[in-house]
Design a protein around this motif. Structure first.
Motif, PDB file in Angstrom:
ATOM      1  N   VAL A 140      -9.516  12.011 -10.015  1.00 31.29           N
ATOM      2  CA  VAL A 140      -8.304  11.714  -9.034  1.00 31.29           C
ATOM      3  C   VAL A 140      -7.798  10.341  -9.488  1.00 31.29           C
ATOM      4  O   VAL A 140      -8.439   9.479  -9.997  1.00 31.29           O
ATOM      5  CB  VAL A 140      -8.905  11.551  -7.736  1.00 31.29           C
ATOM      6  N   GLY A 141      -6.459  10.191  -9.106  1.00 32.22           N
ATOM      7  CA  GLY A 141      -5.895   8.944  -9.176  1.00 32.22           C
ATOM      8  C   GLY A 141      -6.291   7.875  -8.083  1.00 32.22           C
ATOM      9  O   GLY A 141      -6.715   8.564  -7.100  1.00 32.22           O
ATOM     10  N   LEU A 142      -6.044   6.759  -8.433  1.00 26.48           N
ATOM     11  CA  LEU A 142      -6.778   5.597  -7.211  1.00 26.48           C
ATOM     12  C   LEU A 142      -5.395   4.931  -6.669  1.00 26.48           C
ATOM     13  O   LEU A 142      -4.722   4.531  -7.438  1.00 26.48           O
ATOM     14  CB  LEU A 142      -7.631   4.833  -7.691  1.00 26.48           C
ATOM     15  N   ARG A 143      -5.379   4.774  -5.301  1.00 26.55           N
ATOM     16  CA  ARG A 143      -4.549   3.951  -4.873  1.00 26.55           C
ATOM     17  C   ARG A 143      -5.328   2.942  -3.816  1.00 26.55           C
ATOM     18  O   ARG A 143      -6.596   3.549  -3.550  1.00 26.55           O
ATOM     19  CB  ARG A 143      -3.617   4.768  -3.837  1.00 26.55           C
ATOM     20  N   VAL A 144      -4.760   2.088  -3.574  1.00 24.51           N
ATOM     21  CA  VAL A 144      -5.546   0.994  -2.554  1.00 24.51           C
ATOM     22  C   VAL A 144      -4.416   0.482  -1.469  1.00 24.51           C
ATOM     23  O   VAL A 144      -3.341   0.781  -1.543  1.00 24.51           O
ATOM     24  CB  VAL A 144      -5.859  -0.318  -3.142  1.00 24.51           C
ATOM     25  N   GLY A 145      -5.383   0.383  -0.121  1.00 22.85           N
ATOM     26  CA  GLY A 145      -4.553  -0.160   1.036  1.00 22.85           C
ATOM     27  C   GLY A 145      -5.188  -1.118   1.776  1.00 22.85           C
ATOM     28  O   GLY A 145      -6.452  -1.449   1.421  1.00 22.85           O
ATOM     29  N   GLY A 179      -0.151  -1.643  -0.041  1.00 25.13           N
ATOM     30  CA  GLY A 179      -1.010  -1.195  -1.133  1.00 25.13           C
ATOM     31  C   GLY A 179      -0.451  -0.939  -2.601  1.00 25.13           C
ATOM     32  O   GLY A 179       0.843  -1.394  -2.633  1.00 25.13           O
ATOM     33  N   ALA A 180      -0.901  -0.289  -3.390  1.00 24.60           N
ATOM     34  CA  ALA A 180      -0.791   0.134  -4.521  1.00 24.60           C
ATOM     35  C   ALA A 180      -1.306   1.034  -5.479  1.00 24.60           C
ATOM     36  O   ALA A 180      -2.450   1.640  -5.016  1.00 24.60           O
ATOM     37  CB  ALA A 180      -0.494  -1.063  -5.451  1.00 24.60           C
ATOM     38  N   THR A 181      -0.738   1.786  -6.402  1.00 26.34           N
ATOM     39  CA  THR A 181      -1.689   2.710  -7.470  1.00 26.34           C
ATOM     40  C   THR A 181      -2.319   1.762  -8.375  1.00 26.34           C
ATOM     41  O   THR A 181      -1.773   0.746  -8.869  1.00 26.34           O
ATOM     42  CB  THR A 181      -0.521   3.649  -8.251  1.00 26.34           C
ATOM     43  N   VAL A 182      -3.601   1.888  -8.401  1.00 30.59           N
ATOM     44  CA  VAL A 182      -4.437   1.477  -9.488  1.00 30.59           C
ATOM     45  C   VAL A 182      -3.883   1.884 -10.760  1.00 30.59           C
ATOM     46  O   VAL A 182      -3.915   2.877 -11.163  1.00 30.59           O
ATOM     47  CB  VAL A 182      -5.717   1.735  -9.323  1.00 30.59           C
ATOM     48  N   GLY A 203      -7.632  -6.115  -8.487  1.00 34.91           N
ATOM     49  CA  GLY A 203      -6.414  -6.579  -8.996  1.00 34.91           C
ATOM     50  C   GLY A 203      -5.205  -5.744  -8.613  1.00 34.91           C
ATOM     51  O   GLY A 203      -4.050  -6.204  -8.125  1.00 34.91           O
ATOM     52  N   ALA A 204      -5.381  -4.463  -8.528  1.00 33.43           N
ATOM     53  CA  ALA A 204      -4.235  -3.483  -7.739  1.00 33.43           C
ATOM     54  C   ALA A 204      -3.930  -4.119  -6.511  1.00 33.43           C
ATOM     55  O   ALA A 204      -3.107  -4.173  -5.869  1.00 33.43           O
ATOM     56  CB  ALA A 204      -4.575  -2.189  -8.012  1.00 33.43           C
ATOM     57  N   LEU A 205      -5.163  -4.109  -5.699  1.00 35.33           N
ATOM     58  CA  LEU A 205      -4.883  -4.589  -4.141  1.00 35.33           C
ATOM     59  C   LEU A 205      -4.170  -5.949  -4.108  1.00 35.33           C
ATOM     60  O   LEU A 205      -3.054  -5.998  -3.355  1.00 35.33           O
ATOM     61  CB  LEU A 205      -6.364  -4.722  -3.664  1.00 35.33           C
ATOM     62  N   ILE A 206      -4.504  -6.955  -4.682  1.00 36.06           N
ATOM     63  CA  ILE A 206      -3.818  -8.167  -4.667  1.00 36.06           C
ATOM     64  C   ILE A 206      -2.463  -8.042  -5.219  1.00 36.06           C
ATOM     65  O   ILE A 206      -1.548  -8.587  -4.474  1.00 36.06           O
ATOM     66  CB  ILE A 206      -4.686  -9.393  -5.632  1.00 36.06           C
ATOM     67  N   GLY A 251      -0.498  -5.261  -5.206  1.00 37.67           N
ATOM     68  CA  GLY A 251       0.232  -4.362  -4.346  1.00 37.67           C
ATOM     69  C   GLY A 251       0.540  -5.224  -3.141  1.00 37.67           C
ATOM     70  O   GLY A 251       1.599  -5.166  -2.549  1.00 37.67           O
ATOM     71  N   VAL A 252      -0.197  -6.020  -2.436  1.00 37.22           N
ATOM     72  CA  VAL A 252       0.126  -6.618  -1.183  1.00 37.22           C
ATOM     73  C   VAL A 252       1.417  -7.807  -1.779  1.00 37.22           C
ATOM     74  O   VAL A 252       2.305  -7.741  -0.707  1.00 37.22           O
ATOM     75  CB  VAL A 252      -1.202  -7.660  -0.640  1.00 37.22           C
ATOM     76  N   ARG A 253       1.068  -8.328  -2.701  1.00 39.95           N
ATOM     77  CA  ARG A 253       2.081  -9.469  -3.178  1.00 39.95           C
ATOM     78  C   ARG A 253       3.460  -8.760  -3.433  1.00 39.95           C
ATOM     79  O   ARG A 253       4.588  -9.078  -2.819  1.00 39.95           O
ATOM     80  CB  ARG A 253       1.723 -10.147  -4.196  1.00 39.95           C
ATOM     81  N   GLU A 254       3.748  -7.554  -4.054  1.00 41.90           N
ATOM     82  CA  GLU A 254       4.881  -6.844  -4.343  1.00 41.90           C
ATOM     83  C   GLU A 254       5.234  -6.240  -2.957  1.00 41.90           C
ATOM     84  O   GLU A 254       6.625  -6.140  -2.878  1.00 41.90           O
ATOM     85  CB  GLU A 254       4.425  -5.500  -5.383  1.00 41.90           C
ATOM     86  N   GLU A 255       4.440  -5.719  -2.129  1.00 38.34           N
ATOM     87  CA  GLU A 255       5.238  -4.909  -0.705  1.00 38.34           C
ATOM     88  C   GLU A 255       5.500  -5.869   0.043  1.00 38.34           C
ATOM     89  O   GLU A 255       6.408  -5.431   1.142  1.00 38.34           O
ATOM     90  CB  GLU A 255       4.187  -4.029  -0.616  1.00 38.34           C
ATOM     91  N   THR A 256       4.901  -7.073   0.152  1.00 41.19           N
ATOM     92  CA  THR A 256       5.053  -7.905   1.566  1.00 41.19           C
ATOM     93  C   THR A 256       5.419  -9.317   1.043  1.00 41.19           C
ATOM     94  O   THR A 256       5.733 -10.002   2.039  1.00 41.19           O
ATOM     95  CB  THR A 256       3.653  -7.807   2.318  1.00 41.19           C
TER      96      THR A 256
END
Length: 143
Positions: A14-19, A47-50, A58-61, A63-68
């Motif tokens: 499965v693909g992974l995403r984080v929230g 969040g973001a796609t890993v 790393g994806a969580l950090i 994703g938060v930075r990019e989206e917010t």
């Protein structure tokens, strides 16, 4: 510590995403996707796609930075996850974590139409899956 979920997702195919759950005194940050239709879309957690070769944390950090525009300073708890099919019909596992940020503002959106700080004990305009994640979080942090 949280990156042990990555091989499990790869093994399951499965693909992974984080929230991220960002809490500001009992209110959680929710994002609204752009919509041109008459129905207001459900809100989502940042969040973001890993990406291949990227860690879950790393994806969580990122994703938060990019989206917010907010900076994650600590990943506190793995709250839960759920599986779903992407719009392209591919299996995805979304992992959710409670995070601390350096400051809760200003929020700078990059790809979303709006944001809101929604009370955790209120009627949230989110999917049932996200509602379950937020209930798990509320029970853990505000028993």
């Amino acid at each position: 510590m949280f990156d042990e979920t990555l091989p499990r997702g790869e093994r399951d195919g499965v693909g992974l995403r984080v929230g991220a759950i960002i809490d500001r005194g009992g209110e959680v940050l929710l994002l609204e996707l752009p919509s041109s239709g008459p129905i207001r879309p459900t809100l989502k957690l940042p969040g973001a796609t890993v990406e291949p070769g990227e860690s879950v944390s790393g994806a969580l950090i990122r994703g938060v930075r990019e989206e917010t525009g907010l900076t994650v300073t600590d990943i506190r708890h793995h709250i839960g996850d759920f599986d779903y099919l992407s719009p392209a019909g591919k299996p995805v596992r979304r992992l959710h974590f409670a995070v601390e940020v350096a400051a809760t503002g200003p929020v700078t959106l990059s790809a979303h139409a709006a944001y809101e700080w929604a009370p955790l004990n209120g009627d949230l305009h989110v999917t049932s899956s996200i509602q379950g994640i937020l209930e798990n979080y509320r029970e853990l942090v505000y028993p």
